[in-house]
Design an enzyme around this catalytic site. Structure first.
Site, short mmCIF file in Angstrom:
data_model
loop_
_atom_site.label_atom_id
_atom_site.label_comp_id
_atom_site.label_asym_id
_atom_site.label_seq_id
_atom_site.Cartn_x
_atom_site.Cartn_y
_atom_site.Cartn_z
N HIS A 139 0.83 -1.22 0.00
CA HIS A 139 0.00 0.00 0.00
C HIS A 139 0.86 1.28 0.00
CE1 HIS A 139 -3.39 -2.57 0.44
NE2 HIS A 139 -3.05 -2.96 1.65
N ASP B 93 -5.21 -8.32 -3.08
CA ASP B 93 -5.44 -8.10 -1.65
C ASP B 93 -6.77 -8.66 -1.13
OD1 ASP B 93 -4.95 -5.07 0.41
OD2 ASP B 93 -5.27 -7.17 0.92
ZN LIG Z 1 -3.41 -6.83 2.79
#
Ligand SMILES: [Zn+2]
Length: 622
Positions: A444, A495
């Site tokens: 991220h 994810d």
């Molecule tokens: Zn994750």
């Protein structure tokens, strides 16, 4: 990650295929609206084997499992200890012991049991892990072993001990990986361009030769019509999040309402049900052209925190699931020790925790690389691993040359909490504890300061962006271009599996940057494909995957160029058509280690994948 200075090289430069330099971000850049107070951070965002040899063992098609270490009988009582597994463990006053299965009585450790618990000798005196054969070297050949029948622990995962009854009525016989095979590619992606008419000879799961200018398929060749890419690397996954798809889209809510739903699923998983779910999810990934997954795994123990008899039962369930779905996996075993800075795990998080980084290292050290799998490590986040434990996890990965991944700064509230606790940003905290570096990937990296970006870039720490999840969770848009400019190689992950489509992730990187800067053309299709292939595989510990060239692993994904989405552009624009308009539905073929796993959009090892997904998820909700 190579040490080239950013900006010097053309399309082939690994880390520089990015956009021109970006203005320095403000001290603390928030790309999205501040999540309201108390909605606080702590995102729980929220993985054929070298199928040279196929085996029949039901649960372990073609892959080696743990060999029985030894069956020891103590004072007439039977206990079983397997490599990487210790049965009936229970922590007594923090000390883990062996429990007799019948009487649950604590038994003193035998020498073998103590020996089995010794962390494996440091890298120096054993062959560098993993013992990855270099290009052209013969592959390890997994040999399934006949397993001694052993008493099942109530929580003992079925899929690992005995065959699961007759094969599924529609089960297809696993396709043995031919030791040599030739694939003819209508168009092959050769790193910088789409080359028409290419024949690729594969031997023992690796590319032996690449022949250009082959206008028609040679006799006996497997024909791949469309654009054949190197297999796609899904560098960040939580398999069980797939069970949330749709469910979490009801009503507005925040990250926290999402997390409560996620916990309710996590609470119900067992090694068996997780195996069933993950097998279907990894099959969905294979259908999307994904040949390797980075499974960021933190669901280690039984609800409440009691270890399973096989301390790695949940991890093994994932490793087996990937084997049965025919894809490679890097199991990034996550250390998760606290709920927040200085807060113990809550009732949902207890099953994530090993209690200490040392106990985590002891358990993970029992897991071994295998033909289709790499064992890696993860720091769940600076919130979930107290600063004093960070070094232990980083050292474990370094000594093994294993990939190390960490969730970083996905939500601004995490940054705020970290500053309040440590007076510095998460990136700075990780840098100060030796977590950053070429073997590390930050996931991220959404809300960063200019100094954070420099720390990541200068340390050659990689960046895994998960655009469809970051927008689904309203995280914001991370400074991917600036990170790449600073020297960080980009990879991509699905994810939380809002969707599983790496073509969507690749173009989302570019399209997000267009929204953010209101300019177009930050990455070429070639640069986006590099993030989805070579740099993704490298971030997962498969540096010899990700390109169609001799010596590399023979992993391919073929995208149709004549579908309703991709038809139209000239063949020389095949990559642009695939990346900017193609979807999972356009993935026609997937090959892993030379063996076809998906043909004409159908999975050859897992029958009826939609049904397998539906059944596994339904079972969790019933
Ligand atoms: Zn994750």
């Amino acid at each position: 990650m190579n040490a080239e200075q950013p900006g010097k090289h053309g399309p082939t430069g690994r880390q520089t295929q990015g956009p021109e330099a970006q203005p320095e971000p403000e001290a603390e850049e928030h790309s999205g609206p501040e999540p309201e107070e108390g909605s606080g951070p702590e995102p729980e965002e929220h993985s054929g084997p070298e199928p040279e040899e196929r085996s029949g063992a039901e649960g372990e098609r073609g892959f080696e499992g743990g060999e029985p270490e030894g069956t020891s009988t103590t004072a007439g009582r039977r206990t079983t200890v397997r490599r990487g597994t210790t049965r009936g463990q229970r922590s007594v006053a923090g000390r883990r012991t062996i429990v007799d299965e019948e009487t649950a009585e604590e038994l003193p450790l035998t020498r073998e049991q103590r020996a089995a618990r010794q962390p494996s000798p440091p890298a120096a005196d054993r062959p560098t892990a993993p013992e990855r054969p270099g290009p052209g070297q013969p592959q390890e050949t997994p040999h399934p072993q006949e397993r001694p029948a052993r008493p099942r622990h109530p929580q003992e995962p079925r899929h690992r001990t005995e065959p699961q009854g007759p094969p599924h009525p529609t089960a297809r016989r696993p396709v043995a990986a031919p030791s040599t095979v030739t694939y003819w590619m209508e168009h092959a992606w050769l790193e910088t361009h789409a080359e028409p008419g290419v024949a690729v000879d594969v031997r023992d799961g690796r590319i032996a030769a690449v022949h250009r200018g082959v206008a028609v398929p040679p006799p006996g060749a497997e024909v791949l019509r469309g654009l054949t890419l190197p297999g796609l690397a899904n560098a960040h996954s939580h398999a069980f999040h797939r069970a949330l798809r749709g469910t979490v889209q009801v009503g507005a809510g925040t990250f926290w309402t999402w997390r409560e739903i996620m916990y309710s699923v996590a609470d119900r998983l067992t090694p068996d049900s997780y195996h069933r779910l993950a097998r279907a999810v990894y099959a969905e990934m294979a259908l999307a052209g994904i040949t390797a997954v980075g499974e960021f795994h933190y669901l280690h123990h039984a609800p409440g925190g009691a270890p399973y008899a096989d301390a790695n039962a949940m991890g093994e369930a994932l490793l087996d699931a990937a084997a049965q779905a025919g894809i490679r996996i890097t199991l990034l075993d996550a250390a998760y020790l606290s709920s927040g800075f200085g807060e113990p795990p809550d009732q949902h998080q207890q099953r994530f925790s090993d209690g200490s980084a040392e106990a985590w290292a002891e358990r993970v050290s029992l897991l071994k690389d295998r033909a289709h799998a790499r064992i890696g490590a993860a720091v769940h986040s600076v919130r979930a691993v107290p600063a004093e434990h960070l070094g232990t996890v980083a050292a474990w990965a370094r000594t093994r040359g294993a990939p190390l991944h960490v969730h970083v700064s996905e939500q601004t509230a995490e940054n705020d909490a970290c500053r309040a606790a440590h007076g510095r940003t998460p990136v700075r905290l990780l840098a100060d504890h030796g977590v950053l570096g070429p073997g590390t990937t930050g996931v991220h990296l959404t809300h960063l300061t200019g100094e954070d970006i420099r720390l990541v870039g200068d340390s050659r720490t990689g960046t895994c962006m998960c655009p469809t999840t970051e927008r689904d969770l309203a995280d914001g848009i991370g400074p991917a271009a600036a990170l790449q400019q600073a020297g960080s190689a980009l990879s991509l992950g699905t994810d939380s599996h809002a969707v599983i489509d790496l073509l969507e992730e690749a173009r989302a990187l570019e399209l997000n940057e267009r929204l953010r800067t209101r300019r177009r053309g930050h990455w070429t299709a070639a640069a986006l494909l590099r993030a989805a292939t070579a740099d993704g595989h490298a971030a997962l510990g498969w540096p010899d995957s990700g390109a169609i060239e001799p010596g590399r692993r023979a992993d391919f994904a073929t995208v149709a160029l004549d579908s309703v989405r991709t038809a139209g552009p000239a063949p020389r624009l095949a990559a642009e058509a695939a990346v900017f308009a193609g979807t999972t539905a356009d993935v026609r073929h997937t090959v892993v280690a030379g063996r076809q796993v998906v043909r004409d959009g159908a999975h050859l090892l897992v029958p009826e994948v939609p049904n397998a997904l539906g059944t596994a998820i339904e079972a969790l909700n019933s």
